[in-house]
Design an enzyme around this catalytic site. Structure first.
Site, PDB file in Angstrom:
ATOM      1  N   HIS A 198     -70.769 -48.666  63.324  1.00 37.99           N
ATOM      2  CA  HIS A 198     -70.417 -49.272  64.608  1.00 37.99           C
ATOM      3  C   HIS A 198     -70.444 -50.794  64.572  1.00 37.99           C
ATOM      4  O   HIS A 198     -70.512 -51.448  65.607  1.00 37.99           O
ATOM      5  CB  HIS A 198     -71.349 -48.734  65.695  1.00 37.99           C
ATOM      6  CG  HIS A 198     -71.190 -47.271  65.940  1.00 37.99           C
ATOM      7  ND1 HIS A 198     -72.191 -46.461  66.438  1.00 37.99           N
ATOM      8  CD2 HIS A 198     -70.120 -46.447  65.747  1.00 37.99           C
ATOM      9  CE1 HIS A 198     -71.756 -45.217  66.527  1.00 37.99           C
ATOM     10  NE2 HIS A 198     -70.502 -45.179  66.117  1.00 37.99           N
ATOM     11  N   CYS A 258     -64.400 -70.039  70.773  1.00 36.36           N
ATOM     12  CA  CYS A 258     -64.165 -70.770  69.528  1.00 36.36           C
ATOM     13  C   CYS A 258     -63.657 -72.174  69.866  1.00 36.36           C
ATOM     14  O   CYS A 258     -63.249 -72.446  70.995  1.00 36.36           O
ATOM     15  CB  CYS A 258     -63.135 -70.002  68.709  1.00 36.36           C
ATOM     16  SG  CYS A 258     -62.588 -70.808  67.186  1.00 36.36           S
ATOM     17  N   CYS A 280     -60.945 -73.324  69.112  1.00 39.29           N
ATOM     18  CA  CYS A 280     -59.527 -73.225  69.464  1.00 39.29           C
ATOM     19  C   CYS A 280     -59.331 -72.718  70.889  1.00 39.29           C
ATOM     20  O   CYS A 280     -58.203 -72.658  71.385  1.00 39.29           O
ATOM     21  CB  CYS A 280     -58.801 -72.311  68.478  1.00 39.29           C
ATOM     22  SG  CYS A 280     -59.133 -70.540  68.733  1.00 39.29           S
TER      23      CYS A 280
END
Length: 243
Positions: free
Chosen positions: A122, A155, A157
């Protein structure tokens, strides 16, 4: 030492290709809540059911609430330590006994204990990726970036940093499945611990084991108890402390 644990100890001594398949109950003795026990996560009261908040659709439609839940309930404290079960499994790997660990947990405690061959079915809280540019945020620093962020972790970005944990409605990683299946097929002994064996497709992987030393260590009954060659109903850490 009772008769069942004595048998387990003897089987471990006689085996050299053991696979351990574990679930949330492996980490409860480290202080992490499991999911389905009476005091587990799924019996706690939240604004939405935990199963809903751990789904991909909830992540997509209630992203900030998803991260609040994820930080508070799925990310253990940084100073959490492996328990006796994690540590003994790592020792057995060094001794050439345990060849692989297949785990449904995302807490990274097997890695912290020193185990090397681990199939995280997982995913892991220590693996994270920007959904826009693909930049990785892995390891302790990656987990810390999500833990210390406010709201949705972003992030540079501007993209969302998403944990590589498998949510409901998402599929398991095929390479991880293939590795786990191959390990189970080749095992001369399969030890299952701390799992209700009700979460699929993960629980279905144990069907690939065709050997005669299937061990179940779990405090509650599981659907596979009758197929097991040995069933132990004691806390898993206490069991591994004796083998």
């Amino acid at each position: 030492m009772n008769e069942a644990i004595q048998t387990l100890k003897q089987w471990i001594e006689e085996s050299d290709n053991i696979v351990f398949f574990g679930g949330a109950g492996v980490s409860t003795e480290s202080g992490i809540k499991d999911f389905r026990s009476v005091d587990g996560l799924y019996h706690m009261k939240f604004k939405y059911p935990p199963e809903t908040m751990l789904s991909h659709s909830f992540y997509a439609s209630h992203t900030e609430e998803f991260y609040d839940f994820y930080r508070n309930q799925l990310m253990p404290p940084e100073d959490i330590e492996p328990n006796t079960a994690h540590k003994r499994l790592a020792e057995l790997e060094k001794e050439g006994k345990v060849k692989a660990i297949v785990t449904q947990n995302v807490d990274g405690l097997h890695e912290k204990a020193g185990s090397k061959v681990i199939y995280n079915l997982h995913g892991s809280i220590y693996e994270n990726k920007c959904t826009r540019c693909g930049k990785r945020f892995d390891g302790l620093e990656g987990a810390r970036k999500i833990r210390l962020s406010q709201g949705v972790p972003l992030c540079d970005c501007g993209g969302v940093i998403k944990p590589d944990v498998v949510l409901y409605e998402e599929g398991l990683d095929q390479d991880v499945i293939d590795g786990a299946v191959n390990a189970i097929i080749g095992a001369d002994m399969l030890i299952i611990g701390g799992t209700s064996l009700t979460v699929y497709p993960a629980a279905g992987l144990i069907r690939y084991y065709k050997g005669k030393r299937l061990v179940l260590i779990n405090r509650d009954e599981t659907p596979y108890d009758r197929q097991a060659n040995l069933v132990i109903r004691e806390p898993i850490g206490q069991v591994f402390a004796q083998v």
